[in-house]
Structure formats: structure tokens, C-alpha cells
Design an enzyme around this catalytic site. Structure first.
Site, mmCIF file in Angstrom:
data_model
loop_
_atom_site.group_PDB
_atom_site.id
_atom_site.type_symbol
_atom_site.label_atom_id
_atom_site.label_comp_id
_atom_site.label_asym_id
_atom_site.label_seq_id
_atom_site.Cartn_x
_atom_site.Cartn_y
_atom_site.Cartn_z
ATOM 1 N N GLN A 229 0.836 -1.204 0.000
ATOM 2 C CA GLN A 229 0.000 0.000 0.000
ATOM 3 C C GLN A 229 0.869 1.251 0.000
ATOM 4 O O GLN A 229 0.355 2.353 -0.125
ATOM 5 C CB GLN A 229 -0.895 0.017 1.249
ATOM 6 C CG GLN A 229 -1.840 -1.165 1.330
ATOM 7 C CD GLN A 229 -2.635 -1.215 2.619
ATOM 8 O OE1 GLN A 229 -2.779 -2.280 3.194
ATOM 9 N NE2 GLN A 229 -3.170 -0.086 3.079
ATOM 10 N N ARG A 376 -8.367 -0.818 8.282
ATOM 11 C CA ARG A 376 -9.441 0.116 7.878
ATOM 12 C C ARG A 376 -9.636 1.147 8.982
ATOM 13 O O ARG A 376 -10.739 1.354 9.481
ATOM 14 C CB ARG A 376 -10.738 -0.637 7.603
ATOM 15 C CG ARG A 376 -11.633 0.153 6.667
ATOM 16 C CD ARG A 376 -12.729 -0.656 6.054
ATOM 17 N NE ARG A 376 -13.362 0.134 4.992
ATOM 18 C CZ ARG A 376 -14.038 -0.380 3.990
ATOM 19 N NH1 ARG A 376 -14.167 -1.667 3.874
ATOM 20 N NH2 ARG A 376 -14.589 0.387 3.085
ATOM 21 N N CYS A 377 -8.545 1.779 9.355
ATOM 22 C CA CYS A 377 -8.544 2.529 10.603
ATOM 23 C C CYS A 377 -7.373 3.490 10.582
ATOM 24 O O CYS A 377 -6.324 3.203 10.041
ATOM 25 C CB CYS A 377 -8.377 1.512 11.731
ATOM 26 S SG CYS A 377 -7.855 2.167 13.298
ATOM 27 N N GLU A 747 -12.935 4.736 6.173
ATOM 28 C CA GLU A 747 -12.899 3.908 7.371
ATOM 29 C C GLU A 747 -13.978 4.219 8.388
ATOM 30 O O GLU A 747 -14.149 3.485 9.352
ATOM 31 C CB GLU A 747 -11.516 4.058 8.016
ATOM 32 C CG GLU A 747 -10.452 3.603 7.063
ATOM 33 C CD GLU A 747 -9.074 4.158 7.379
ATOM 34 O OE1 GLU A 747 -8.118 3.664 6.818
ATOM 35 O OE2 GLU A 747 -8.973 5.082 8.196
#
Lengths: 801, 306
Positions: A229, A376-377, A747
């Protein structure tokens, strides 16, 4: 070029796929056709295949490793062990949190699934066969499966490799105002307490990790195709760890099959494939299997909370005290800004007007996989908001107050911005009460409460749960946010070709977020170039400008801002070209979407495409040719989206099974670039929230075996379980500092959603007096709470006969 | 994930398949749907020397009812064939209730009932259903065919009584002695998860009396459990609230659950009691006496699957 009519000739922004257009995702065309290009699709001539041998034990001393039978298997080219890595100083590597992590184990194995050796062979079957021939003699040590075991007096020291590490404590850290908080608690009428565990979870992208390392001896260049990523961080890390010159390293992240934070860290498999390629002078492919991904790569959460709220009897929150114990596994490898040991846990209570707060945090090593990634945070914000909203529900109940009224009373008000949170963040915008009202109206709050009371008389258990929160997305400003010292800015490079078509590259890396679609929309908004005329490329460090990648909802807040800024640089130059073409001074030029015109004669104008052509064919004397530029964007603050999630459930009193009746989501994420993609993000996040609340977790038995090492045991909700969602977008509070007013959104639902589900179930069984059931709220846990009227802990190890 | 090396054969007749089994060595597996075997091979939990794929053998994909009401299910009849069959509703309430609850739709498209019986996973649904119905398996080997009652077919976890050179070619559900009622209820944490608890109940009533009863339990022991005492408590009398309560209690005591990550032994035993009560309670309240229970009573888990 010129016309006589006076009306505006601005392009219709929706038609050209600009801001607010629910343009279809351009990347989907190739994905739907099966024409994506993932790491496993990369096939190079002469490529070999790598497989990793993993530890079957959670904690054991390695007495010996005998790889002779593996070496003897035909087709095996190389067997790497920790001992061999050590000769190149590669047995250990630094983590993103200033700790060290074993690449291949030398002295001990410290979690089940740890990398012990790897085999490089002609095909993956041979590599796997050879792994089974490696004989490792282990001396088992007592496994530590939770922080309490790790903190016990007689606990074995997991990190005996580190000098000065006498126990299993990773850190003690604090933030906030201790004295002020103590005073608040002295003045409190009511003190509400909660103890919670946010269970260990795994982002589990469908595509596992993998790499194809290709070292070319002739050119000395190392090319690595890899599932990252944040490819630029990988390039920097490889340069530092492998001591290779950075300009001779090219990292390519091709299509990524989901990341969710799992693909931020550097993994041993990447390092081993790189070393193997250098040693063998041919390409080496490593594709992780699902079990390897679930048991060894970056997990998330696994934090225990002791929380207290000081309350005045009229409902005002006076102070908040939090202590967290985080289970970091065997290596402290959280991917998070350096300054904050427990991520942004202290973003808790940012939505509420809390005068004083204090947080203490302790990290503990255990015999579990390392990670602590931002699943996701935005760096532990998920735990922060879950803890906050479970504490808020308990506090309202303890006061005997209505859930909505208690929140409404304590929200930061619309005219209080900018607002300094008790832990020091600066929130800058929002309409919290309005969002709550939209949510309550949608769920028909008053009627549901009546229905609930009626149903209870007939033995039916209905419940309603609310979760409201604002979270910090888009790290970050460079004063406070860095990873390994690299400031968390991002970048965009825009090249407008002479025919008006353009290529845009950024330092972010899409993994499903739809950058190829939305970035082009920002360019369309700023320049009036139709989105279809802009191609977006990311992930190749040889071509993309330096950026910190995509995670923590930072793409739109940071890279997206850079896209707007570079477009404005292009427009500034195009304005000069327009003045030249229209033969007026630049001050007399006005802009409307897609076109410059003469202020006094709006009919006289040139399109952005005509300016582009002029940049290559008819530029004024003294102007540099071309229409290309780069922008690096260092955001002044995080962005603060706000969300309200409300869930209603029915619990089966005999079995503990609960069903979602309705779920209402109100998200205020500022300006929406592509509403369809935003809605997709929210629905995806809500599904992960439902997953956390209902079934998805990784746990361990007392021997250290991972329960959740494949998709039969690690439960992701499918279409059959996932409830329907009702989304609301009517509240829009633009971000005051973002160039197009956007806030992070990827998120929010995963962060704020879980508490809504859990609060709903707890509300349904409130008559039992049970204060907490740890997530996931599985039917057997609900049944235990209903039957024995006691709290149910989810801490490992699991109960077993 | 890469399985260990194995030989693969795809014969075109049962005789050919049986010869391959006879001569194939120590560890040969028959491949029908492959929905359990292939994942196990992928993880190298199963490492057969040879797979005999019977998917090319003609004439095994059927399910049909004999004139006397006997139901026959061929070795290549998929779960989905049963889920959408017009033969089951009305006459086979237990099977009709179970079919949509087996695994998930993807598995149901490939997996087979006979293969599931052979796999003998204590968490498999069909073994309980067939045990409750008094079904049997037809095995074919070099010496011909024989019928093996389900009670003698599954002998332990992943163990059946097929000879190494025999293929299970058909499952048989005997004709009913009266009107069939019953159902199948399962709690699973998610569609496709192994059962936390599954309960199959099959009764046959004639003239208001239960003339035959079968109750079998999924996932609460080392293998599928026949709750024979519980079934006996129902037989020979009309169905009543009392007999249901007794059967539910006896079924719960027949369970041998273990505490694990799916729940405590106590919880699982409790679910057996609840499920037997719910299925039979549904039968009792139904005017026709042939209610199909299974899609509503467990709440979430079953509803989702239905």
C-alpha cells in the site's frame, strides 16, 4: 475560438465526470474482465518459486535445523535459514515502530506461523515438498497468549534477544491531563466504569501478500513487484535494510487485491525473495497462502480497556480516564506515526465536549503474530471509538438517561469550532446534533422505543444501539506525523499533453478505493478536462512522485489535495497561455469550467485544451514549454468526518442468536467527489463493522495454536449474513482546510459501526443487568449472558475441553 | 496452497473405477463433489496416492422415488439438486429442511449427498438426516452390491465401513410407514461454517400415532449421534407436549458435546433440546402433521440460508 453570445460556456461538471459525479469506476472494466494485473500475474523468464516453512509452535527454542534433505530434492535451488540470513546481517530487520523483527528465526520461534526457513525451487510444488523435508528440532517453551500471562512474575521473557529487556513490557505511555482528570473525578456525582476487550482481528484481504524480486546482475538494478500500500516506504526500507542504493531499487505495486492496512508493513517473505534473487541472479516469486497471511502478517486491535467516566447527575461529562493494555505479539511492528505508541487512541471522545481526560497505555509482548496495523482505521482509532461509544452507552444507562439525549447534551456544538479535544487534537468542523437528528428520524426512534417495550411484554428482546463519533483521518501534518522519520505528506504529478489529454500520478496507491476514477474527477473539477481524458497511474516508484501511500483514510485528504493543488498550478500556467492566445493581459482573464475568457468580452475565450496545445506549439517568448507540474501537499490538520450509526436488533432469548432489523448510517464526510464510491466505501465499512461485532476474530488456545488460520475458522460475513443498510448523505460540512472541502471516509463505518451493533444487543438484554459481552457477540456468549446474568469476556485462550 | 503429488484417474464406468480402487494401492480416494476432500488436500491434511474421479461415470446423477415411495439418491446427485427438487417437499420434510442448510450455495452446486455420507464428518448434515430417516448406503465392489444401514456405515470421525475396493453408489431412504413429519435445524456462526449444533428429527404418523421416529445429532460428538432413546420416547403414541419434552430432554442427554470456540458443552446440549422441541412443536401445531421446520425456528442462522 471566439463567439459573440454572452451566456456562460462553462462545462457541465457532472457531464465531464467532475466533482459530485457518480462516474462508474474505470478500473472495474479490467477487473470484471479478469484482466487485472496482480503480483501473482507477473511472470518473468527464468522465474523461480519460494515457499516459507513456518513454526508449528508458539514459543520454542530452536535446537537445530537440518535442511539436507530439502537441498537434495531435485528442483531445489536454494534453502535459506536464519543462520544464513545472519551472515548477511538480515536475520533481523527493523519494524515501523523502532523495534526489531526476525526475518527467519535463529534463536527462538516466538509465534505460531513464524518464518523459520524458505526454499526456492523450480516450481511451487517442489518448494512446498522441500519445506516438509526440513527437520527442525524445537524445545517447547511456555506460550504467552494474553498480556496478563505476559505480565506475570514468572513469565518467560519472550524478547530475550534484546539487551535490557527484562520483562514483556513493550512500553508505558501516557497523554492528557492527569491532575485535571483526577479533579474531575473528585467532583463527579456518578462514576461509570467499563472493562472491554477489542479482539484481535485480521484485515484478510482476499489477495494475500507476495513479491516477485528480480535482481539484474548486469545493470545492478533490483525490481520488486510487491503487494504494498506504500511502495515508496518499501523502497526506503529496502535501501536501508538490504543496504542497496535507493536509485537502483524499483518497487512496483501492481493491482492490489485489497489491503485494509495489512499491506503496509515489510514482511520477511519480501526480504527473503529479494535476497534469493540477488543470490541466484534470477527472478524469485513468493506468493503467500491464506493460512500464512492470517497467522503471520499484520493483525489489528487486541486491546484491553479499563475506562471510567466522571459524570454530573444532570448528564454532563466532567472527565474521562482510560487505561489500555495492548497485546502486540512477538514484535512491536505497529505501522503508525512514530510519536504515538498506541496510535491515535487518544482521539477518543473528540466528538464530545469533555473538560479533562487522561490516557495511560501499556504494550505487552506475547507469543502471537506481530502487527498492530491500522485495519481500515486511522491508527487505533477503531478501538478508540468503540471504547468511547460503549462507555457512552454505559454512562447514559448508569445515569438513567436516554441514549440520544445524553449524546446530544455532550456533543461539541456547531459554533464551538475549532475545538481542542481533551487529548490535544484540534477538531475543526461538523454538525453533530443535526446528523443525530437525521439518524433518529430515519430509525423512527420514539416509535421503536414503544415497540420495544411492547415486545418485551411478550418475551421478545428488541434492542437499539447508537454510535456517534468523529475521527481524525488523513495523517498528517508534518509537525506531528511521520513514519520512520519520513513526514506524512503526499504528492501528485500532472502532465497535460498537447491534445489536452493528461496523465496523473500520485504517491498514494489504490487497492480498491477507486483512485483511477476519483483523481481524474478532481482534475476535471479543477481544469475542466473531462475525467475520461485523464489516466491515473500509481504504485511504480520509478515513475510516481514520492508519497507515503494509502492507508488510514489519507488518500483523499492528502494525495487528493495534492491532485487539486497540482491542477491549480497547471491552471495558473494555462492562464498565462490563454492571455497570450487572447492577446490580453493576464489580469483580464476569467476562468469558468474548462475555459478562460476575456472579462470584458465573455464570448472571447480559449479552452483548456487550446491552452495545452499552445504550451507545446505556441508559447509566448520566455515561457518554458510544456504543461506539466508536481505538487507536494502537507496538510495543515487532519480531517474530521462525523458519523451516526443506529442499529436495531432482535435477540432470540432461547439461542442467543441475534438478527439485525435495521441499520441507519448518517455520514458527514464533507464534499463527496464520487457519491457512488463514497457509498460503496460506507457499505464496505459497515460490513466490516458487522463482521467485528458478530463473528470475525482471531483467537488462540492455551497451547498457542491460532484459531482462525483459514476461512473456515476465520469468519467473514457473506452476502447471506450481511444486513441491508440505509445511508444518509444530507448533512455536508466541508473540511475548512482541504482544497475541495473533502474529508476522509474510507474507514468511518468500520470505525464507528461496531459499537452500534454491540450497543443494540446490550440494549436488548439490558434487563439482565449484564454490562458487557466482548466482541464478537457470538450466540453462545449472548446465551451465557442471558442465562447466567454475567459479563462475558472474549480474552484468549479459548475455553476448551 | 499446493497439494502433495497424487495420481489422478477419471474412469468412464463403475467397473473401471472399482478396478482402480482394487489395484490402486494403500491410499486411494474417490472424488465426487470434492468439497471436503480437495480443501483437505490443499492443506495437505489429506495426501492420497490416487484420486479416482467418478464424475465421468454415467448414470449416477439421479434422485428418484420408487413406486412404493423409496427414495434413491445417486452418487453424483448434488446438494443443489435436492435443494431444488420437486420430489422432497411434502414427502421428505427432514431432507427438504436440511438441503438448503448444507454448507453454502457454492458448495451445494458441487458437493454430493453420498460423498458427504462417506466423508463421515461429525459435523456433516446429511449423515444425521439419513440416520434419523433410517436410510442406508448401497456399496458396489468387485463382489457386487450390498446395502449398509447408516447406523453401521459411519463408525467414527471420518470413518466408514466401505471396503477399500467399494464405491458408495447410492443412498436410500426407505418408504414411510405413515405420514412423514419432522425437520432439520442447525446453528452455524455463518453460512458455510461447520455446525455448532445440528438436529435432525423424522417421525412417521399413522392414525394419530407416531409409528416410527428418528432423531440424530450433528456436531455434538465424535461422530453423528443417533438419539435412539429420544426417538423411542415418541414412538407408539400420539405426539404431545409431554412426549416432545421428554424426547428433547433425552436427545440433549444423548449429545456428547465438547467445549470449544463454537460454544460450551452446556450451550450445545441446550441447543439440542431447543431444536428438538422446535421441530416437533412445529409438527404438533401443524394441521397436516407434515410441517417442514428448518427455515424459521433457529432465527438468524437458518433464515439466512433459506
Amino acid at each position: 475560438m471566439t463567439t459573440t453570445a454572452d451566456e456562460s460556456r462553462a462545462l457541465d461538471e457532472i457531464k465531464i465526470g467532475g466533482l459530485g459525479s457518480s462516474r462508474k469506476r474505470v478500473e472495474d472494466d479490467r477487473f470484471i474482465r479478469g484482466k487485472g494485473n496482480y503480483v501473482d500475474d507477473v511472470v518473468l523468464p527464468g522465474m523461480l518459486h519460494m515457499e516459507i516453512l513456518r513454526s508449528p509452535l508458539a514459543h520454542a527454542r530452536i535446537k537445530s535445523i537440518d535442511a539436507s534433505k530439502a537441498w537434495a530434492l531435485p528442483g531445489v535451488r536454494l534453502v535459506l535459514t536464519g543462520e544464513m540470513m545472519a551472515t548477511r546481517n538480515l536475520a533481523w530487520m527493523p519494524t515501523l515502530s523502532y523495534d526489531t523483527q526476525a526475518v527467519l528465526a535463529t534463536d527462538k520461534v516466538r509465534f505460531q506461523g513464524q518464518e523459520v526457513a524458505c526454499v526456492i525451487a523450480d516450481d511451487p510444488y517442489i518448494a512446498k515438498d522441500a519445506c516438509e523435508l526440513i527437520e527442525v528440532d524445537y524445545e517447547p517453551l511456555p506460550p504467552i497468549m494474553n498480556p496478563w500471562q505476559g505480565l506475570a512474575e514468572d513469565a518467560p521473557v519472550i524478547r530475550d534477544d534484546k539487551v535490557n529487556q527484562a520483562d514483556n513490557v513493550v512500553y508505558n505511555w501516557e497523554v492528557g491531563d492527569k491532575a485535571g482528570t483526577d479533579r474531575a473525578f473528585e467532583q463527579a456525582d456518578v462514576i461509570s466504569k467499563m472493562e472491554l476487550h477489542y479482539p484481535r482481528s485480521h484485515p484478510s484481504p482476499i489477495e494475500c501478500c507476495g513479491s516477485v524480486a528480480d535482481f539484474n546482475r548486469a545493470t545492478q538494478k533490483l525490481t520488486v513487484y510487491l503487494t504494498s500500500q506504500a511502495p515508496h516506504i518499501v523502497r526506503a526500507a529496502v535501501a536501508m535494510v538490504a543496504e542497496l542504493p535507493e536509485h537502483m531499487i524499483r518497487i512496483v505495486s501492481p493491482d492490489i487485491g485489497g489491503g485494509f492496512g495489512n499491506k503496509v508493513p515489510i514482511y520477511p517473505g519480501y526480504v527473503c525473495s529479494i535476497l534469493a534473487s540477488i543470490l541466484l541472479e534470477c527472478p524469485v516469486k513468493w506468493i503467500e497462502d491464506k493460512t500464512g497471511n492470517l497467522i503471520s502478517t499484520g493483525f489489528a486491535r487486541d486491546v484491553y480497556l479499563k475506562g471510567e467516566m466522571a459524570l454530573r447527575k444532570d448528564g454532563k461529562i466532567l472527565g474521562v480516564r482510560m487505561h489500555t493494555d495492548a497485546d502486540h505479539g512477538a514484535f512491536f511492528s505497529d505501522a503508525q506515526p512514530s510519536k504515538f505508541k498506541i496510535g491515535l487512541m487518544h482521539s477518543a471522545f473528540a466528538a464530545y465536549d469533555v473538560p479533562a481526560a487522561h490516557l495511560t497505555a501499556r504494550g505487552v509482548y506475547t507469543n502471537k503474530a506481530p502487527g498492530g496495523v491500522a485495519y481500515r482505521c486511522s491508527f487505533r482509532v477503531t478501538e478508540a471509538m468503540f471504547f468511547q461509544e460503549r462507555m457512552v452507552q454505559a454512562a447514559a444507562d448508569d445515569l438513567g438517561m436516554d441514549q440520544a439525549a445524553f449524546r446530544r447534551m455532550n456533543f461539541v456544538r456547531d459554533d464551538d469550532f475549532p475545538h481542542r479535544t481533551p487529548f490535544g487534537f484540534l477538531t475543526d468542523s461538523g454538525q453533530y446534533a443535526k446528523c443525530l437528528e437525521v439518524g433518529l428520524k430515519a430509525i423512527d426512534y420514539e416509535n421503536f422505543r414503544k415497540e420495544q417495550a411492547e415486545a418485551r411484554k411478550r418475551g421478545r428482546l428488541l434492542g437499539l444501539g447508537i454510535s456517534t463519533m468523529t475521527e481524525p483521518l488523513g495523517a498528517g501534518n508534518s509537525r506531528e506525523y511521520d513514519i520512520l522519520g519520513i513526514k506524512m505528506f503526499d504528492s501528485a504529478e500532472l502532465k497535460v499533453h498537447m491534445t489536452g489529454k493528461a496523465i496523473l500520478r500520485t504517491g498514494a496507491k489504490t487497492q480498491g478505493q477507486g483512485h483511477e476514477t476519483t483523481w481524474a474527477q478532481i482534475v476535471a473539477h479543477e481544469l475542466g478536462i473531462p475525467a475520461d481524458d485523464v489516466v491515473v497511474e500509481e504504485g511504480d516508484t520509478d515513475t510516481a512522485p514520492f508519497g507515503m501511500g494509502t492507508y488510514a483514510s489519507r488518500s483523499t485528504p492528502v494525495a487528493g489535495a495534492a491532485v487539486a493543488m497540482v491542477s491549480r498550478k497547471i491552471r495558473a500556467k494555462a492562464r498565462k497561455l490563454a492571455a497570450h492566445l487572447l492577446e490580453v493581459s493576464e489580469e483580464d482573464i476569467e476562468w469558468e469550467l474548462g475555459r478562460f475568457y476575456v472579462r470584458s468580452a465573455p464570448g472571447r475565450g480559449v479552452t483548456i485544451q487550446e491552452c495545452a496545445m499552445a504550451a507545446y506549439s505556441n508559447m509566448p517568448d520566455g515561457m518554458e514549454p510544456g504543461l506539466e507540474n508536481t505538487a507536494y501537499y502537507d496538510p495543515p490538520n487532519l480531517t474530521w468526518p462525523f458519523a451516526v450509526y443506529i442499529v436495531t436488533v432482535e435477540v432470540d432469548p432461547e439461542t442467543g442468536v441475534w438478527d439485525v432489523l435495521r441499520m441507519v448510517a448518517v455520514d458527514d464526510c464533507g464534499v463527496r467527489i464520487n457519491p457512488m464510491i463514497v457509498e460503496g466505501q460506507i457499505m464496505g465499512g459497515l460490513t466490516e463493522a458487522y463482521a467485528m461485532a458478530s463473528m470475525q476474530f482471531i483467537t488462540f488456545d492455551a497451547d498457542g495454536n491460532c484459531v482462525g488460520s483459514n476461512y473456515m475458522d476465520y469468519l467473514l460475513p457473506s452476502a447471506w449474513e450481511t444486513p441491508g443498510y440505509e445511508l444518509h448523505s444530507e448533512v455536508v460540512t466541508p473540511c475548512p482546510h482541504h482544497p475541495i472541502g473533502a474529508k476522509g471516509i474510507g474507514e468511518c463505518a468500520a470505525v464507528g459501526g461496531p459499537a452500534a451493533f454491540v450497543n443494540a444487543v446490550m440494549d436488548a438484554i439490558s434487563e439482565t443487568g449484564v454490562r458487557n459481552i466482548d466482541m464478537p457477540v457470538l450466540p453462545d456468549r449472548v446465551w451465557e449472558a442471558l442465562t447466567y446474568r454475567r459479563d462475558v469476556s472474549g480474552a484468549p485462550p479459548i475455553r476448551q475441553d | 496452497m499446493f497439494p502433495a503429488r497424487f495420481r489422478y484417474e477419471a474412469p468412464h464406468s463403475l467397473d473401471e473405477a472399482i478396478s482402480l480402487l482394487r489395484d490402486g494401492g494403500d491410499y486411494v480416494k474417490v472424488l465426487a463433489g470434492g468439497q471436503s476432500l480437495v480443501p483437505m488436500m490443499k492443506l495437505r491434511f489429506a495426501t492420497p496416492d490416487m484420486l479416482v474421479d467418478i464424475n465421468d461415470v454415467p448414470g449416477l446423477a439421479y434422485h428418484r422415488t420408487d413406486p412404493d415411495g423409496t427414495l434413491r439418491i445417486g452418487a453424483l446427485c448434488r446438494h443443489a439438486d435436492l435443494e431444488f427438487s420437486s420430489l422432497l417437499p411434502g414427502t421428505q420434510p427432514t431432507m427438504a429442511a436440511a438441503a438448503p442448510l448444507v454448507a453454502d450455495p457454492l458448495v451445494r452446486n458441487r458437493g454430493t449427498l453420498v460423498g458427504s455420507l462417506c466423508h463421515a464428518d461429525p459435523q456433516g448434515d446429511w449423515a444425521s438426516v439419513m440416520l434419523a430417516l433410517g436410510g442406508s448406503v448401497i456399496a458396489q465392489g468387485p463382489a457386487g452390491r450390498r446395502a449398509i444401514p447408516l447406523a453401521e456405515f459411519v463408525t467414527g470421525p471420518f470413518e466408514n465401513t466401505l471396503g477399500h475396493d467399494e464405491i458408495a453408489v447410492e443412498a436410500v431412504v426407505p418408504k414411510a410407514l405413515g405420514t412423514r413429519a419432522g425437520g432439520y435445524l442447525k446453528l452455524e456462526r455463518r453460512v458455510g461454517d461447520f455446525a455448532t449444533v445440528g438436529t435432525a428429527v423424522a417421525i412417521e404418523t399413522s392414525g394419530g400415532t407416531v409409528v416410527r421416529a428418528g432423531i440424530a445429532l450433528t456436531g455434538v460428538g465424535g461422530s453423528t449421534i443417533a438419539a435412539t432413546d429420544a426417538a423411542a420416547a415418541l414412538a407408539g403414541k400420539p405426539l404431545s407436549a409431554d412426549s416432545i419434552a421428554e424426547a428433547a430432554e433425552l436427545a440433549a442427554s444423548a449429545a456428547q458435546p465438547k467445549t470449544d470456540h463454537r460454544g460450551t458443552a452446556e450451550y450445545k446440549r441446550h441447543l439440542v433440546r431447543v431444536f428438538v422441541s422446535r421441530i416437533l412443536g412445529g409438527s404438533l401445531s401443524s394441521t397436516t402433521g407434515s410441517s417442514t421446520t428448518g427455515s424459521s425456528a433457529t432465527g438468524a442462522a437458518a433464515e439466512r440460508a433459506a
